[in-house]
Enzyme design. Structure first.
Site, PDB file in Angstrom:
ATOM      1  N   TYR A 146       0.839  -1.199   0.000  1.00 31.60           N
ATOM      2  CA  TYR A 146       0.000   0.000   0.000  1.00 31.60           C
ATOM      3  C   TYR A 146       0.873   1.247   0.000  1.00 31.60           C
ATOM      4  O   TYR A 146       2.024   1.232   0.444  1.00 31.60           O
ATOM      5  CB  TYR A 146      -0.944   0.018   1.209  1.00 31.60           C
ATOM      6  CG  TYR A 146      -0.256   0.187   2.550  1.00 31.60           C
ATOM      7  CD1 TYR A 146      -0.063   1.461   3.086  1.00 31.60           C
ATOM      8  CD2 TYR A 146       0.206  -0.909   3.276  1.00 31.60           C
ATOM      9  CE1 TYR A 146       0.568   1.627   4.315  1.00 31.60           C
ATOM     10  CE2 TYR A 146       0.826  -0.755   4.497  1.00 31.60           C
ATOM     11  CZ  TYR A 146       1.010   0.519   5.014  1.00 31.60           C
ATOM     12  OH  TYR A 146       1.635   0.689   6.230  1.00 31.60           O
ATOM     13  N   CYS A 147       0.321   2.330  -0.530  1.00 40.52           N
ATOM     14  CA  CYS A 147       0.998   3.633  -0.516  1.00 40.52           C
ATOM     15  C   CYS A 147      -0.088   4.702  -0.575  1.00 40.52           C
ATOM     16  O   CYS A 147      -1.270   4.396  -0.440  1.00 40.52           O
ATOM     17  CB  CYS A 147       1.996   3.753  -1.670  1.00 40.52           C
ATOM     18  SG  CYS A 147       1.261   3.520  -3.303  1.00 40.52           S
ATOM     19  N   THR A 148       0.286   5.946  -0.786  1.00 39.10           N
ATOM     20  CA  THR A 148      -0.678   7.044  -0.687  1.00 39.10           C
ATOM     21  C   THR A 148      -1.845   6.893  -1.657  1.00 39.10           C
ATOM     22  O   THR A 148      -3.007   6.830  -1.253  1.00 39.10           O
ATOM     23  CB  THR A 148       0.023   8.391  -0.920  1.00 39.10           C
ATOM     24  OG1 THR A 148       1.150   8.495  -0.063  1.00 39.10           O
ATOM     25  CG2 THR A 148      -0.936   9.545  -0.653  1.00 39.10           C
TER      26      THR A 148
END
Length: 296
Positions: free
Chosen positions: A184-186
């Site tokens: 996951y990331c922004t």
């Protein structure tokens, strides 16, 4: 009355002439009246821009008139009025600087060989079905994870995205090769690449959170598996999904919970670090831990 908004989006698609796309984007953004950061490469486009809602809508309409970008997933959030000091449009070798352009293949369908996309709801279903076999793998830098992350997430020791290849090749995460890894990331772009790099290194069961933390926050707020604030790349520095969000960050001066980043007062450093409003307002030395002995 002005209503400030920020949009975040990316599209992985081959672009034959990134310089021409850059000039078009520069003209479109200036004509629309938005500011922010736009990166163009042979791999596609990655952008975060903001302004008055009418200006941002005009920009998005213009963006989607270009066929390769017409299906861009636009993520909206509230702005503060002056979230970007200027407009920057640049051409770079990679949309996200992993320093691995030769390891990434992009087609009109996106990045080849990446992890399976999961919606926020599908992530919850995976966790319910497989329990502790699921591991959240943070695709951001350590600094960003200080104020918010998925519960129990693995946070690699990275200062920049370039550090990920070194981390993955160190063997430090090989014990996770049989786990279900949810990257996951922004907004999702870094995991498009990271999930593919993980699979190339023998991680067999790799997923990516579709739309990133932003889409997860829209779906579940603080009622799900996310804890804390979300680091963002504009003058806000952080955003929350509810008024009851619990801050995970700690002020380096007093240890109180805070999501607030400031720049080190040492002009030779300027590193971002956590410092609460009370300490800053009280005139405490707003220097990072490495620069406390250094005169500003």
């Amino acid at each position: 009355m002005s209503v400030p908004k920020i949009v975040l989006f990316y599209v992985f698609t081959p672009l034959a002439d990134p310089e021409a796309v850059k000039l078009w984007q520069l003209n479109l953004a200036q004509r629309s009246g938005v500011k922010g950061r736009i990166i163009v490469s042979e791999q596609g486009i990655n952008a975060t821009v903001g302004g008055d809602i009418h200006d941002v809508k005009a920009y998005v309409r213009g963006l989607k008139e270009y066929a390769p970008f017409q299906h861009a997933d636009i993520k909206w959030s509230d702005g503060a009025g002056d979230d970007f000091p200027r407009l920057s449009v640049k051409v770079r070798p990679e949309l996200v600087t992993f320093d691995a352009p030769d390891l990434i293949r992009v087609t009109e369908h996106g990045v080849e060989g990446g992890g399976t996309h999961l919606t926020p709801h599908e992530v919850h279903e995976l966790v319910e079905r497989r329990g502790e076999d699921v591991v959240f793998f943070d695709g951001r830098n350590q600094l960003e994870a200080e104020i918010g992350r998925f519960r129990g997430a693995v946070v690699p020791r990275t200062e920049t995205t370039r550090d990920f290849l070194r981390e993955l090749d160190s063997g430090a995460y090989d014990h996770l090769k049989d786990k279900a890894l949810v990257t996951y990331c922004t907004g999702g772009i870094r995991c498009e690449v990271l999930s593919g790099l993980l699979r190339n290194r023998g991680f067999r069961d790799v997923y990516q959170l579709d739309g990133g933390i932003v889409r997860y926050g829209e779906a579940y707020g603080d009622r799900g598996l996310w804890d804390g604030s979300l680091y963002v790349f504009d003058e806000r520095r952080h955003m929350e999904f509810s008024l009851s969000a619990r801050s995970l960050g700690r002020c380096v001066q007093c240890g109180e919970a805070t999501p607030r980043y400031v720049n080190c007062a040492n002009q030779q450093c300027r590193r971002l670090f956590l410092c609460c409003e009370t300490c800053t307002g009280a005139g405490a030395r707003t220097r990072c831990a490495d620069c406390v002995p250094v005169a500003a």
